[in-house]
Design a protein around this motif. Structure first.
Motif, mmCIF file in Angstrom:
data_model
loop_
_atom_site.group_PDB
_atom_site.id
_atom_site.type_symbol
_atom_site.label_atom_id
_atom_site.label_comp_id
_atom_site.label_asym_id
_atom_site.label_seq_id
_atom_site.Cartn_x
_atom_site.Cartn_y
_atom_site.Cartn_z
ATOM 1 N N ILE A 193 -7.382 3.611 -3.713
ATOM 2 C CA ILE A 193 -6.775 2.347 -4.123
ATOM 3 C C ILE A 193 -7.679 1.179 -3.736
ATOM 4 O O ILE A 193 -7.882 0.244 -4.518
ATOM 5 N N VAL A 243 0.679 4.147 -2.894
ATOM 6 C CA VAL A 243 0.383 5.541 -2.556
ATOM 7 C C VAL A 243 1.475 6.464 -3.088
ATOM 8 O O VAL A 243 1.191 7.576 -3.566
ATOM 9 N N MET A 276 0.822 -1.202 0.000
ATOM 10 C CA MET A 276 0.000 0.000 0.000
ATOM 11 C C MET A 276 0.856 1.252 0.000
ATOM 12 O O MET A 276 0.563 2.223 -0.730
ATOM 13 N N CYS A 334 -1.335 -1.032 5.754
ATOM 14 C CA CYS A 334 -2.105 0.199 5.897
ATOM 15 C C CYS A 334 -1.429 1.089 6.934
ATOM 16 O O CYS A 334 -0.545 0.652 7.681
ATOM 17 N N PRO A 347 0.212 8.830 -7.773
ATOM 18 C CA PRO A 347 -0.104 8.745 -6.344
ATOM 19 C C PRO A 347 -1.623 8.731 -6.157
ATOM 20 O O PRO A 347 -2.367 9.287 -6.952
ATOM 21 N N ALA A 348 -2.044 8.117 -5.047
ATOM 22 C CA ALA A 348 -3.475 8.038 -4.744
ATOM 23 C C ALA A 348 -3.624 7.714 -3.273
ATOM 24 O O ALA A 348 -2.785 7.008 -2.700
ATOM 25 N N PRO A 349 -4.672 8.209 -2.621
ATOM 26 C CA PRO A 349 -4.899 7.883 -1.205
ATOM 27 C C PRO A 349 -5.335 6.432 -1.033
ATOM 28 O O PRO A 349 -5.733 5.761 -1.991
ATOM 29 N N GLU A 350 -5.282 5.965 0.201
ATOM 30 C CA GLU A 350 -5.620 4.573 0.483
ATOM 31 C C GLU A 350 -7.027 4.205 0.028
ATOM 32 O O GLU A 350 -7.230 3.149 -0.581
#
Length: 322
Positions: free
Chosen positions: A143, A133, A129, A165, A137-140
Motif C-alpha cells: 500500500i 489492508v 491503513m 500502522c 487485501p494487501a500488506p502495508e
C-alpha cells in the motif's frame, strides 16, 4: 510530468503491473501489434512484457505463454483475461490494482488528513491503513509503495501519520527512521540529454527546491532537445537507490514546459538553497615549471678535479642552479 515517451522507452521498468497495464497489453494484441511496440507503449522491456503474459493465460498447453495468449486473443477478442489475472494475483499473494482498488486508496487517503494542531489534541488514532489492508487485501508495504507510485506521498512518516500502522511493524520502523533522516537529507538533481550526457547537476536542502530547479533546468535544456531528469535523496551512510524519496523513474521533458516562463529559464535564476555543481571550480595554483625543474648540481672539490684532469688547469666553476 511524462514518464513514457520516445526518449525513454523503458521508463516504467520495475514498476508494478496494474489492471490498466494489462488492458493496454491486451488491446495491443487485439490490434495485432508486435510485442516490441506493446512493450514501448507500456514503458517496459520486450522481455518483461512477454514474461508478464503468463499472468493472463491459464497454465498448461504447449508453447510459450506469450504465444498462447496471442492465439487466444485472435480466436476470441472478448477473452476474459481479467478473471485469470485476479486469480493468479491471489495465488501469488499479490494485490490486484484495478480502478476500484485505486479509487478506494485515494478516497481513504484524502479522508485521513491529520489535523494541523501540533498539540494533537482530540485526535483519534488513524485507522485508514487497517481498513485498506482488510478491504484490498494487501500488506502495508504494498500500500505504501502504491501511494508513492500514484504521487500521493513520498514519506513513510507521512503515511504512518495519516493512515496509521501496526505498532512495531515494518511501516512503523521505517516511519521512525524517516523522521530521523529528514533534517539531514540532501536532494540531488541530475539532468541529461537524449544521449545520456549530463547537462546539469545541483544539490538542494529540500525536495521542493529541487523540484523548482528541475522546472527551470528542463525549460532551458528542452529548447535544445529531449532531456530527462531525476531527483534522488541522499542521507549520510545510506546505500544508493534505497531511498523512498528517490524518483522511481526518469522524468522526461522533450519540449519546453508551457507552465514556466522561458525568459526566467534563460536567465540566471537564484534558486533557494541551490549549490550549482555545473560551474567550473577554480583550478589550484600550479608550480612554476621553470622553478620546479631547477635542481642543485653537486660541486666537485677543486683538488679532486685536478687529480682527475692530471693538470693544474681547473675547469670553470659550475653554476649552483640551472
Amino acid at each position: 510530468m511524462t514518464d513514457i515517451d520516445d526518449g525513454n522507452p523503458w521508463s516504467r521498468q520495475g514498476a508494478r503491473w496494474t489492471a490498466y497495464h494489462y488492458r493496454t497489453l491486451i488491446t495491443g494484441l487485439v490490434q495485432g501489434r508486435p510485442w516490441r511496440d506493446i512493450a514501448r507503449s507500456l514503458g517496459r522491456t520486450e522481455k518483461a512484457t512477454r514474461d508478464r503474459a503468463s499472468m493472463l493465460i491459464e497454465n498448461g498447453g504447449r508453447g510459450k505463454a506469450c504465444d498462447r495468449l496471442r492465439e487466444a486473443i485472435e480466436a476470441d477478442p472478448g477473452y476474459d483475461w481479467d478473471t485469470i489475472a485476479r486469480g493468479k494475483h491471489a495465488a501469488a499473494e499479490l494485490p490486484y490494482w484495478d480502478e476500484e482498488a485505486e479509487e478506494l486508496l485515494r478516497t481513504i487517503w484524502e479522508a485521513s488528513t491529520p489535523p494541523r494542531n501540533w498539540l494533537r489534541r482530540n485526535r483519534t488514532e488513524p485507522t485508514g491503513m487497517a481498513e485498506l489492508v482488510a478491504r484490498l487485501p494487501a500488506p502495508e508495504f504494498e500500500i505504501c509503495d502504491r501511494l508513492v507510485e500514484l504521487g500521493l506521498s513520498r514519506s513513510y512518516a507521512e503515511i504512518a501519520d495519516r493512515l496509521g500502522c501496526i505498532p512495531g511493524g515494518a511501516l512503523d520502523q521505517r516511519a521512525r527512521k524517516a523522521r530521523v533522516d529528514a533534517p539531514v537529507a540532501e536532494y540531488i538533481l541530475v539532468a541529461a540529454d537524449e544521449l545520456g550526457n549530463i547537462v546539469h547537476t545541483s544539490l538542494h536542502p529540500h525536495r521542493d527546491d529541487a523540484e523548482h530547479a528541475r522546472g527551470i533546468v528542463e525549460a532551458r535544456e528542452a529548447q535544445k532537445g529531449p532531456v530527462g531528469s531525476r531527483i534522488t535523496r541522499r542521507v549520510n551512510g545510506r546505500i544508493f537507490d534505497t531511498d523512498l524519496d528517490d524518483d522511481s523513474h526518469t522524468h522526461a521533458a522533450d519540449r519546453p514546459r508551457r507552465d514556466l516562463d522561458l525568459a526566467d529559464a534563460d536567465s540566471d535564476v537564484e534558486v533557494p538553497g541551490l549549490v550549482d555543481l555545473d560551474e567550473a571550480m577554480p583550478e589550484p595554483p600550479r608550480p612554476d615549471p621553470v622553478v620546479a625543474s631547477r635542481t642543485e648540481i653537486p660541486r666537485m672539490p677543486e683538488s679532486l678535479q685536478r687529480r682527475l684532469l692530471g693538470s693544474g688547469d681547473v675547469p670553470p666553476k659550475l653554476p649552483d642552479e640551472v
